[in-house]
Scaffold this motif. Sequence first.
Motif, PDB file in Angstrom:
ATOM      1  N   SER A   1      63.412  49.295  46.655  1.00 14.94           N
ATOM      2  CA  SER A   1      62.449  49.472  47.740  1.00 14.94           C
ATOM      3  C   SER A   1      62.257  50.952  48.078  1.00 14.94           C
ATOM      4  O   SER A   1      63.100  51.796  47.773  1.00 14.94           O
ATOM      5  CB  SER A   1      62.912  48.713  48.988  1.00 14.94           C
TER       6      SER A   1
ATOM      7  N   ASP B   1      64.377  43.538  45.209  1.00 15.46           N
ATOM      8  CA  ASP B   1      63.539  44.101  46.269  1.00 15.46           C
ATOM      9  C   ASP B   1      62.648  45.195  45.684  1.00 15.46           C
ATOM     10  O   ASP B   1      63.129  46.245  45.265  1.00 15.46           O
ATOM     11  CB  ASP B   1      64.420  44.671  47.383  1.00 15.46           C
TER      12      ASP B   1
ATOM     13  N   SER C   1      59.794  46.074  47.520  1.00 13.05           N
ATOM     14  CA  SER C   1      58.912  46.329  48.658  1.00 13.05           C
ATOM     15  C   SER C   1      58.690  47.827  48.869  1.00 13.05           C
ATOM     16  O   SER C   1      59.462  48.665  48.414  1.00 13.05           O
ATOM     17  CB  SER C   1      59.497  45.711  49.931  1.00 13.05           C
ATOM     18  N   ASN C   2      57.577  48.134  49.550  1.00  5.94           N
ATOM     19  CA  ASN C   2      57.242  49.512  49.901  1.00  5.94           C
ATOM     20  C   ASN C   2      57.150  50.425  48.682  1.00  5.94           C
ATOM     21  O   ASN C   2      57.809  51.464  48.606  1.00  5.94           O
ATOM     22  CB  ASN C   2      58.259  50.071  50.907  1.00  5.94           C
TER      23      ASN C   2
ATOM     24  N   SER D   1      61.209  40.319  46.886  1.00  4.94           N
ATOM     25  CA  SER D   1      60.381  40.870  47.957  1.00  4.94           C
ATOM     26  C   SER D   1      59.347  41.804  47.337  1.00  4.94           C
ATOM     27  O   SER D   1      59.696  42.767  46.640  1.00  4.94           O
ATOM     28  CB  SER D   1      61.231  41.640  48.971  1.00  4.94           C
TER      29      SER D   1
ATOM     30  N   SER E   1      56.612  42.900  49.385  1.00  5.03           N
ATOM     31  CA  SER E   1      55.821  43.284  50.554  1.00  5.03           C
ATOM     32  C   SER E   1      55.468  44.762  50.554  1.00  5.03           C
ATOM     33  O   SER E   1      56.127  45.593  49.923  1.00  5.03           O
ATOM     34  CB  SER E   1      56.582  42.936  51.837  1.00  5.03           C
ATOM     35  N   ASN E   2      54.383  45.068  51.273  1.00  2.58           N
ATOM     36  CA  ASN E   2      53.941  46.450  51.476  1.00  2.58           C
ATOM     37  C   ASN E   2      53.700  47.207  50.174  1.00  2.58           C
ATOM     38  O   ASN E   2      54.175  48.323  49.974  1.00  2.58           O
ATOM     39  CB  ASN E   2      54.951  47.209  52.357  1.00  2.58           C
ATOM     40  N   ASN E   3      52.961  46.564  49.300  1.00  4.48           N
ATOM     41  CA  ASN E   3      52.428  47.199  48.095  1.00  4.48           C
ATOM     42  C   ASN E   3      50.905  47.038  48.137  1.00  4.48           C
ATOM     43  O   ASN E   3      50.397  46.066  48.710  1.00  4.48           O
ATOM     44  CB  ASN E   3      52.983  46.540  46.831  1.00  4.48           C
TER      45      ASN E   3
ATOM     46  N   THR F   1      59.431  37.937  54.140  1.00  2.00           N
ATOM     47  CA  THR F   1      58.451  39.011  53.916  1.00  2.00           C
ATOM     48  C   THR F   1      57.184  38.519  53.220  1.00  2.00           C
ATOM     49  O   THR F   1      56.307  39.315  52.897  1.00  2.00           O
ATOM     50  CB  THR F   1      59.077  40.136  53.066  1.00  2.00           C
TER      51      THR F   1
ATOM     52  N   VAL G   1      52.862  40.440  51.967  1.00  2.00           N
ATOM     53  CA  VAL G   1      52.246  40.668  50.652  1.00  2.00           C
ATOM     54  C   VAL G   1      50.735  40.564  50.886  1.00  2.00           C
ATOM     55  O   VAL G   1      50.172  39.472  50.967  1.00  2.00           O
ATOM     56  CB  VAL G   1      52.718  39.637  49.614  1.00  2.00           C
TER      57      VAL G   1
END
Length: 248
Positions: free
Chosen positions: A83, A106, A108-109, A128, A130-132, A153, A157
């Motif tokens: 992440s 993970d 994420s980000n 995870s 998320s936040n891509n 999370t 997404v």
Amino acid sequence: DSCVASPAPGSLKLSTVMACPTGCHCIQKSGMTVVQCMSRNLEKIPSDLPRDTVVLLLASNHITHVPNHAFRELHYLQEVDLSNNDIETVDVGAFQGVSDSLLVLDLSNNHIQSVPKEAFARLRAKISLSNNPWHCECTLQEVLRELRLDPETVNEVICHTAVQEEYAGKPVIQVLDSGINFCNFHHKTTDVAMFVTMFGWFTMVIAYVIYYVRHNQEDARRHLEYLKSLPSSSQINKDCDTISTPSP
């Protein structure tokens, strides 16, 4: 740095010294080798990781790419934290060799817009994503269908962009749950493109035929006018008779 593994019960050795990647810190925790490489300005995943690594923490670096076979020799690997990096691409074979052991992943980000649908094949890990800046289209839909997303999370997404613009900014799962099928849209778009291409070719053929006919008509008209300008056979015969008749 190096990590010192605790001897197994009954072992005659007092300790086992194992190599640790430069800039990382390796520790033994509850019988597991934990490799900590967080916030070390790494630009790529270390290639000299201990083979008995169980937990690999690579968060908050500047890694841009997860290459093929990045973890192939790590047969005990259960958790990978990537992440808060700068990851843009994940190769098809990035997680080959750890599909049976990996439990947590993970990603994420990061800066991931899309991944090959085979990249997470056979992974059982909780993932995870998320936040891509995801681009919502058929491939992503097929990828998500096979994954075990982290339920905490999953709503993070988000479709950063989409083949249908009205879905940009919305959670991917929410869009898919509403009955939208990006793969059908992809096929429709392809069909329209093929129709437009065929119509273009058909228009070109018709235009050529029209040009060909008109060009031939013009040639025929000029040829006809030329023929009309020639003296007729009766006129030629009359002229011949005039020439052959002697003067009185």
